[in-house]
Design a protein around this motif. Structure first.
Motif, PDB file in Angstrom:
ATOM      1  N   THR A  77       0.848  -1.193   0.000  1.00  0.00           N
ATOM      2  CA  THR A  77       0.000   0.000   0.000  1.00  0.00           C
ATOM      3  C   THR A  77       0.881   1.240   0.000  1.00  0.00           C
ATOM      4  OG1 THR A  77      -0.132   0.137   2.412  1.00  0.00           O
ATOM      5  CG2 THR A  77      -1.793  -1.199   1.303  1.00  0.00           C
ATOM      6  N   GLY A  78       0.345   2.350  -0.513  1.00  0.00           N
ATOM      7  CA  GLY A  78       1.095   3.595  -0.525  1.00  0.00           C
ATOM      8  C   GLY A  78       1.282   4.129  -1.926  1.00  0.00           C
ATOM      9  N   HIS A  79       2.303   4.953  -2.093  1.00  0.00           N
ATOM     10  CA  HIS A  79       2.517   5.605  -3.391  1.00  0.00           C
ATOM     11  C   HIS A  79       3.467   4.834  -4.290  1.00  0.00           C
ATOM     12  CE1 HIS A  79       6.358   6.945  -1.741  1.00  0.00           C
ATOM     13  NE2 HIS A  79       5.729   7.605  -0.776  1.00  0.00           N
ATOM     14  N   HIS A  80       4.041   3.737  -3.790  1.00  0.00           N
ATOM     15  CA  HIS A  80       4.888   2.850  -4.590  1.00  0.00           C
ATOM     16  C   HIS A  80       6.083   3.578  -5.203  1.00  0.00           C
ATOM     17  CE1 HIS A  80       1.368   0.450  -3.928  1.00  0.00           C
ATOM     18  NE2 HIS A  80       0.633   1.190  -4.734  1.00  0.00           N
ATOM     19  N   CYS A  81       6.606   4.554  -4.483  1.00  0.00           N
ATOM     20  CA  CYS A  81       7.733   5.372  -4.982  1.00  0.00           C
ATOM     21  C   CYS A  81       7.381   6.026  -6.317  1.00  0.00           C
ATOM     22  CB  CYS A  81       9.008   4.544  -5.108  1.00  0.00           C
ATOM     23  SG  CYS A  81       9.668   3.996  -3.530  1.00  0.00           S
ATOM     24  N   CYS A  82       6.133   6.420  -6.463  1.00  0.00           N
ATOM     25  CA  CYS A  82       5.646   7.089  -7.678  1.00  0.00           C
ATOM     26  C   CYS A  82       4.750   8.263  -7.275  1.00  0.00           C
ATOM     27  CB  CYS A  82       4.864   6.112  -8.561  1.00  0.00           C
ATOM     28  SG  CYS A  82       5.823   4.766  -9.245  1.00  0.00           S
ATOM     29  N   GLN A  83       5.241   9.143  -6.437  1.00  0.00           N
ATOM     30  CA  GLN A  83       4.407  10.236  -5.951  1.00  0.00           C
ATOM     31  C   GLN A  83       3.898  11.155  -7.063  1.00  0.00           C
ATOM     32  OE1 GLN A  83       7.176  11.419  -2.726  1.00  0.00           O
ATOM     33  NE2 GLN A  83       5.415  11.243  -1.373  1.00  0.00           N
ATOM     34  N   PRO A  84       4.701  11.495  -8.077  1.00  0.00           N
ATOM     35  CA  PRO A  84       4.150  12.320  -9.162  1.00  0.00           C
ATOM     36  C   PRO A  84       3.003  11.644  -9.900  1.00  0.00           C
ATOM     37  CG  PRO A  84       6.541  12.452  -9.165  1.00  0.00           C
ATOM     38  CD  PRO A  84       6.171  11.359  -8.204  1.00  0.00           C
TER      39      PRO A  84
END
Length: 406
Positions: free
Chosen positions: A360-367
């Protein structure tokens, strides 16, 4: 014949119980589990040949050197590289991308007003090194847009290509949405526009795609061993020999030199020019075992199996009220979703209590998350050892968790 049961026997960790439940491991885009062949290769290295390589003349040094260079040959064959000289061992994809970005900065070939082209779907590891390059050189970062299905806008991509574009750096498969980019076509378009350097982040592609670096036409391809059933801390940067030979070395130290005097240093030939210091010998040998394991099954067989799983999972999730799936229907490897009114972290926590491991989360892809107006997703990602039974447990567990959270 593809046998799920036979393949699962190679992975002892899958016999574990999590909170009293059978483990359903669906976090393979983060890291894959390791087959017995890889575990044995690591153990055998330390028990039978542990030594430093290349410069030693004793028996163990020769064994370790032969094992390490045999691993390089296996990687070269797996990627269809023109030569083992093009295979540089790194600590992973991130290390490989940083190597290229730093070397291009050192080379003086990137300057103020030049442009570096990446995409909206990139992992941070294929964003931050290029931002750092731009800060050092005065170059500008340009971003290829994507549509609402998480597919890159090819017209927008071609419109961004111009005489100032010096680097195209894109992922082969999105780690967040599972989008498979047409990298051969995009590379060809970039080269036709005169772009000197194309780098492909193949961290997610390596376990799911039959790779041919000569056919795809790029200049660099970076990958990580731990995404393809090998150890953490080992990776590969493939680069065209003519490109690598024309660029300066990166790190200084042992192995990357031919001769050192206080007046100056003569650098080594490829691939050693980019392998300063003692490498991860055991990791390279274990990576060979992982690639042998994959090739024994067949990349095509694995891809077809995973395609069936991800399609079944998408169909099952689509029946849950208020679910949104991200990415195109023909996604590979990863399946991201959200359920209206439920935070992805809460969902993932409940799934963990049911023995289902997801990310879960942004998967190191925040943009990319910002592009879709979300903070993150729940992501299930698939590997050779996953089964339709895993998918059924996963979908049923999501349904149960949703009922508990509403």
């Amino acid at each position: 014949m593809f046998s799920e049961d036979e393949i699962r026997h190679h992975f002892p960790i899958l016999d574990r119980k999590i909170n009293g439940q059978p483990l359903v491991y669906l976090d393979n885009a983060a890291t894959t589990q390791k087959p017995m062949e890889v575990l044995f290769a690591s153990k055998h290295y330390y028990e039978a040949m542990n030594s430093n390589i290349h410069r030693g003349t004793h028996y163990l040094a020769r064994l370790a050197t032969e094992g390490f260079e045999k691993a390089r040959k296996t990687v070269a064959d797996h990627l269809n590289a023109a030569s083992t000289d093009e295979i540089i061992f790194t600590s992973g994809t991130t290390d490989g991308i940083n190597l290229v970005a730093d070397v291009l900065a050192l080379s003086g070939t990137i300057g103020a007003g030049d442009e570096i082209l990446i995409s909206t779907l990139e992992h941070h590891s294929n964003i931050v090194p290029w931002q750092m390059l731009c800060q050092r050189t005065g170059a500008e970062l340009k971003v290829i847009p994507c549509d609402d299905d998480g597919v890159l806008d090819q017209e927008g991509f071609r419109a961004l290509l111009n005489g100032r574009t010096k680097v195209l750096a894109i992922g082969w498969i999105s780690n967040a949405f599972g989008t498979v980019h047409p990298v051969a076509e995009m590379t060809a378009a970039a080269k036709a526009a005169g772009v000197p350097y194309v780098l492909l982040d193949a961290a997610q592609a390596t376990p799911h795609v039959k790779m041919d670096v000569q056919a795809v036409g790029a200049d660099f391809v970076a990958l990580s061993g731990h995404k393809v059933y090998a150890n953490t801390g080992i990776g590969v940067l493939w680069g065209r020999a003519d490109v690598l030979n024309a660029l300066p070395p990166w790190r200084g130290g042992g192995e990357m030199i031919k001769e050192v005097t206080f007046a100056g240093t003569t650098y080594n030939d490829l691939p050693f020019k980019y392998e300063a210091g003692t490498p991860n010998i055991e990791g390279a040998i274990a990576l060979e075992a992982a690639l042998d394991f994959v090739n024994q099954i067949g990349v095509g067989e694995i891809a077809a199996h995973e395609h069936d799983l991800i399609q079944a999972a998408a169909a099952g999730l689509a029946e849950i009220p208020d679910v949104r799936l991200y990415g195109p229907a023909d996604r590979a490897g990863a399946l991201s979703f959200n359920i209206a009114g439920i935070h992805h972290y809460d969902l993932g926590t409940l799934l963990d209590q049911m023995g289902v491991a997801v990310r879960t989360g942004h998967h190191c892809c925040q943009p990319l998350m910002a592009r879709f107006g979300i903070s993150g997703t729940t992501r299930a990602s698939f590997a050779v050892y996953n089964t339709l039974a895993d998918v059924e447990i996963f979908v049923a567990s999501v349904r149960k968790a949703v009922g508990m959270l509403r």
